[in-house]
Design an enzyme around this catalytic site. Structure first.
Site, short mmCIF file in Angstrom:
data_model
loop_
_atom_site.label_atom_id
_atom_site.label_comp_id
_atom_site.label_asym_id
_atom_site.label_seq_id
_atom_site.Cartn_x
_atom_site.Cartn_y
_atom_site.Cartn_z
N SER A 68 0.82 -1.21 0.00
CA SER A 68 0.00 0.00 0.00
C SER A 68 0.85 1.26 0.00
O SER A 68 2.05 1.24 0.33
CB SER A 68 -0.93 0.00 1.22
N1 SAM Z 1 -0.59 -5.03 4.11
C1 SAM Z 1 0.16 -5.31 2.91
C2 SAM Z 1 1.56 -4.75 2.97
O1 SAM Z 1 1.94 -4.19 4.03
O2 SAM Z 1 2.30 -4.92 2.00
C3 SAM Z 1 -0.56 -4.90 1.66
C4 SAM Z 1 -1.74 -5.72 1.40
S1 SAM Z 1 -2.33 -5.77 -0.26
C5 SAM Z 1 -2.95 -4.16 -0.47
C6 SAM Z 1 -3.78 -6.77 0.00
C7 SAM Z 1 -3.47 -8.22 0.30
O3 SAM Z 1 -4.69 -8.87 0.66
C8 SAM Z 1 -2.90 -9.00 -0.88
O4 SAM Z 1 -1.64 -9.51 -0.53
C9 SAM Z 1 -3.91 -10.13 -1.10
O5 SAM Z 1 -3.33 -11.35 -1.48
C10 SAM Z 1 -4.58 -10.21 0.26
N2 SAM Z 1 -5.91 -10.82 0.29
C11 SAM Z 1 -6.99 -10.60 -0.48
N3 SAM Z 1 -8.02 -11.37 -0.09
C12 SAM Z 1 -7.58 -12.11 0.98
C13 SAM Z 1 -8.17 -13.09 1.82
N4 SAM Z 1 -9.43 -13.50 1.70
N5 SAM Z 1 -7.41 -13.62 2.80
C14 SAM Z 1 -6.12 -13.24 2.97
N6 SAM Z 1 -5.52 -12.32 2.21
C15 SAM Z 1 -6.24 -11.75 1.21
#
Ligand code: SAM
Length: 223
Positions: A68
């Site tokens: 992000s």
């Molecule tokens: N917090 C992260 C960082 O510090 O880099 C960024 C997160 S990224 C914007 C969103 C993440 O949510 C992705 O890695 C994606 O794989 C994950 N995601 C989406 N749906 C999910 C689910 N149902 N369970 C776990 N992770 C999920």
């Protein structure tokens, strides 16, 4: 352009990023500034993007996911108002950067961070290990289900866009606990919720954020 790896000069770029976030009002807490400085963002992005790590923009990771935007990470961390010793659930580990920042703020507390992509679980673990972060447990799974065996959590942070907050996550939140999530279609609102004896209360709602979707049982469905 000088490579960050070779020059180790990221501090200058970090100073500039901190200045931008303070000027825009997305970073107001000295404590959170300290936690961000302790976790250089170039350690959490693919090598090919290290020169862009201190721009205030999201960057691509594997599997079409993102780390992000720093301003957004700062804002979410501030709103979550974590305390030492707390137990936190993060849904969406991505690079591990958000977890790393939170881990500095909770001291001997514990973070459980879930991602649905094995590649990102591995990437986040590797990044956290490099920095010697020991109080984050990165887990492969569907974070929309939460992690009932470790509940309740003092704080829950969802770092992917949900149409509505998955019900299991509210169930797994402690009484008086806080949960933050980007909610809605496009763009999302960053909403901070509190669990009280009268139920779930919305205590902050800031429009205009864009996140990758939360998938899974209580998230968006894969098309
Ligand atoms: N917090 C992260 C960082 O510090 O880099 C960024 C997160 S990224 C914007 C969103 C993440 O949510 C992705 O890695 C994606 O794989 C994950 N995601 C989406 N749906 C999910 C689910 N149902 N369970 C776990 N992770 C999920």
């Amino acid at each position: 352009m000088i490579s960050l790896d070779k020059s180790k000069n990221y501090e200058i770029k970090m100073d500039e990023l901190i200045r931008i976030m303070k000027n825009s009002g997305f970073l107001t807490s000295n404590r959170i500034e300290w936690a961000i400085r302790k976790n250089p963002r170039h350690e959490f992005v693919p090598k090919s993007l290290q020169d862009s790590a201190y721009k205030d923009i999201p960057l691509s990771l594997m599997k079409k996911q993102t780390i992000s935007q720093p301003s957004v990470v700062s804002r979410m961390t501030e709103l979550l108002n974590v305390k030492k010793g707390q137990k936190i659930l993060e849904v969406g580990s991505g690079s591990g950067w958000q977890s790393a920042i939170l881990s500095f703020l909770i001291g001997h507390g514990k973070i459980f961070s879930i991602d649905r992509h094995p590649e990102l679980v591995k990437f986040a673990k590797k990044n956290l290990d490099k920095l010697g972060v020991q109080n984050v447990n990165v887990i492969l799974g569907d974070g929309s289900l939460g992690l009932s065996k470790e509940a309740p959590f003092d704080r829950i942070i969802i770092t992917a866009a949900c149409k509505k907050v998955p019900p299991p996550l509210f169930e797994q939140l402690s009484m008086e606990g806080l949960l933050i999530a980007p909610v809605g279609e496009y763009p999302q609102s960053l909403i901070l919720f509190k669990k009280t004896s009268q139920g779930i209360k919305e205590i902050e709602n800031q429009p205009g954020y864009v996140f990758v979707p939360l998938l899974g049982k209580f998230g968006h469905q894969l098309s």
